[in-house]
Every structure is written in C-alpha cells, then in structure tokens.
Design an enzyme around this catalytic site. Sequence first.
Site, PDB file in Angstrom:
ATOM      1  CB  CYS B  77      -0.990  -0.035   1.159  1.00 31.32           C
ATOM      2  SG  CYS B  77      -2.300   1.193   0.978  1.00 31.32           S
ATOM      3  CG  HIS B 178      -4.131  -3.302   2.702  1.00 28.10           C
ATOM      4  ND1 HIS B 178      -3.080  -2.915   3.503  1.00 28.10           N
ATOM      5  CD2 HIS B 178      -4.690  -2.158   2.253  1.00 28.10           C
ATOM      6  CE1 HIS B 178      -3.030  -1.593   3.565  1.00 28.10           C
ATOM      7  NE2 HIS B 178      -3.990  -1.112   2.803  1.00 28.10           N
ATOM      8  CD  GLU B 180      -2.123  -6.051   5.046  1.00 26.51           C
ATOM      9  OE1 GLU B 180      -1.639  -6.462   3.974  1.00 26.51           O
ATOM     10  OE2 GLU B 180      -2.304  -4.844   5.304  1.00 26.51           O
TER      11      GLU B 180
END
Lengths: 250, 197
Positions: B77, B178, B180
Amino acid sequence: MLTKRIIPCLDIKNGETVKGINFVDLRSAGDPVELAKQYVVQGADELVFLDITATVEARKTLVDLVRNVAAAINIPFTVGGGISTIQDVDVLLNAGADKISVNSSAVKNPNLIDELSKQFGSQCIVVAIDTKLEDDWKVYVKGGREATPLSTKNWAKEIQERGAGEILLTSMNNDGTKNGFALDITHWCSAHLHIPVIASGGAGTKQHFADVFNIANADAALAASVFHFGEIPIPDLKSYLKKEGISVRL
Amino acid sequence: MNIVIINYNAGNTKSVENALLRLGIQPIISDDILTIQQADKVIFPGVGHAAPTMQYLKERNLDIVIKNLKQPVLGICLGQQLMCTHSEEGNVDCLGIFPVQVKKFNSNNPNEKIPQMGWNEIHQLKSPLFKAIPENAFVYFVHSYYCALSNYTIATTDYIIPFSAALQKDNFYAVQFHPEKSADVGNLILENFIKHC
C-alpha cells in the site's frame, strides 16, 4: 471492477454477540470470534463490531476481543461503540482493528473527526449516523435514544469535510423491520458525498440488497439478524446479486 | 527464515504480523538498521500519508537503508507508493526504487468514490508473487493515490483508470492492495513472497 460490499454487523455486549430489534429486546447470537470466522468462510467482504455496552469495564473485554478477532480473520473489520478519544482509537487500532467508527462522540465534539483523521488517516475513520425521518431526516445519538436538532444531510456533508473516510448510515425507521433499507436518504448521501456510504437497517430479503445497490447506489450494505440466524446465507445473496447485474466478490 | 517487518510511524504492522503468524511464521518487527539489513526478507507495510512518512524515514536514515537492500523486499500500500520516484500526496520525492509517479485519483463521477475502498480484481499477473493466483482474483484496496502503469507493472487493476496493482524491479516487489486483508488470495500472495520470491 470495484465490487459492492456485504458487511455483517455483530453487536457486542460483554463479549457476546447480540442483535437489537429496534435497539431494544436483545437476543444472543453466539461467540463473536467463531461467528467472524464463519462469515469469512461464507464470503463476507468486511465485518463491523459494535460494542453496545461500552462501559469502562466492558472496554477491556472489547480490546481483548479485537485482538482475538484480528488474529483469527484475514478480512478488514471495523470496531465501534463508545469511542470518544484519540486514546480509545489508538488502543483499538493497535489491537488490530482496521477501522473504527464514532457516532455520539462526534456529534458532541465534531472536532474529534478532524483530530482522528489527521492522526490516523481518513481511511480508518468511519462516522456512523443513526437517523430518523421526522419533518426531515434527523440525527439521533446514544444508540438512538436521544434526538438532536441536526439535519442528517447537513451532518453527512460536515463529517466528510472534517475528514471521515466512510459513512455508516442506519435508518432507525427501518432497522429491525425487515422491510428494506431507507432508499431515499441512502441515495441522497451517495449522490452528494464523495466518500463511500454503507447502508444499514431494514434488510429482510435479497431483493432489499439489490435495491439498496441499484436504486440507492450504496457502496456497501450492512445487516445483522438476517445473517446471524441464517435467513439469508451470504453465498446465496451474492449469487443473486450477481444475477441482478451487481458487481460482487464471489 | 528471518522475516523482518519494518516498524515505522505509518505501519499497519500488527495486521501483517497476524497474517504471517497464520502462515506459521514469526516475523521480527523492527526499525533497527542492522536487523533490517540482516533479514532474509523484508516487508515494508504502510498506511498513512506519504510526506510525513518520508520525513520520518529520512530522519532515521531508513530511506537509504531500504533502497539499498539486496534481499527480497515487499512493499504494501503506502509502502509501494513510497518505493516510487515521487508522490502527489504532499508533493514529496520518495525512495526512487521504481521509476514511477504516484498520482491522486481524480473523478467527477459521484459513483467513483475516493478513496477506492473494497475488493477489486487484479489482471495480467506475471511474477512468482502471483504463482497459482488466478487471473481476476479479488483483493482488498484502500487508497486515494495510485501508481501509474509502467514497465515494472506485474499486475494491473482498474478503478477510474487502469493502474498498477503490483510492481517488481529486481529484488523489490510491491502491491497497492492489502494481502494481509485479502482472505485466501492474500494469504497465498504472502506465502509466495516467503517461498518463491
């Protein structure tokens, strides 16, 4: 193509999931971490946890819960309820929340929105509005128990100017009724704001979700009981929305 | 394997740490120069504003350290944007790893909200980072600025305009989304970085 988001909301009281029907008469619907994991498997796009007790004692329980949820799931989640200081937000984001939502505290002290977005970035600051139709749409606070003189439309514009990253709009007239979302005020917000609008309150059928996306142009739709009690399984909902021409993540 | 997540003032380090823990990897979270330099792989996460973050990195000499790393590095990001030449966010010069400009989304269409927030598809995947990831897989984005398409683009996506969802140059990898927070697809991308990059 960016997809419309389906967001189950878990109301939390003393570490347990509950759902208010018109904000009173609470029914329990299970362990929040287990529910959260289940929703990830089902294809929920995000989750929202609203702590409806938000007392000082419950706060520590909430932080522990946030830590457990963050360790268990790999989709974004928002935490709200009783957040009124930079310190509250710092603790929750550090525990692993992706976004936080403020409501009554932002009405009481609008500068809080500026301070939070400056400190943590707009992308993690959701401002929730509980609204009720009177002569016009008005803002309510304290879980819908207290009226304010604020116009929802003016307040929505103001929170955007102050740096909110997203707006979570709950219609009290619709919440718990299962008669559909408040399409008019949702559409107004979506058309007049450049930040994403999450519509909440009133979901009862799959058609209601299609309407809030197609007619009201919401960016995301939030619901609780229709998901918690398995009345609308998320995979069925998403397949239906796709057939209706709405872009969803499958 | 020794995985270091760079700890700095714009990090969503906790989320990335959680994601690695779910893969069975215990990362080290550090802003110590030697620890970062000695890592097998480095993750450079980020959520926040480009200009103050560059200032923060420079004050600690982390700007020099990061761009001279030889092991695989994954920017996430804001991490990706900081690895480019220049960002319109605060009009700041960045690390210059990728010769790419970071620009702000611009749209007058009320249907095109800024930031882009939510799940979008990635296309034209070409890198070990995307091993076994299908074309048009969905990942989670939150951003108001984007990296333009370039020769270093290893995944494209489309919001308002087409842009780089991921970049690679030599040992430097970066993603705008993202991983994650991108469910199973994101897990696999992180696993690919650990195993195949």
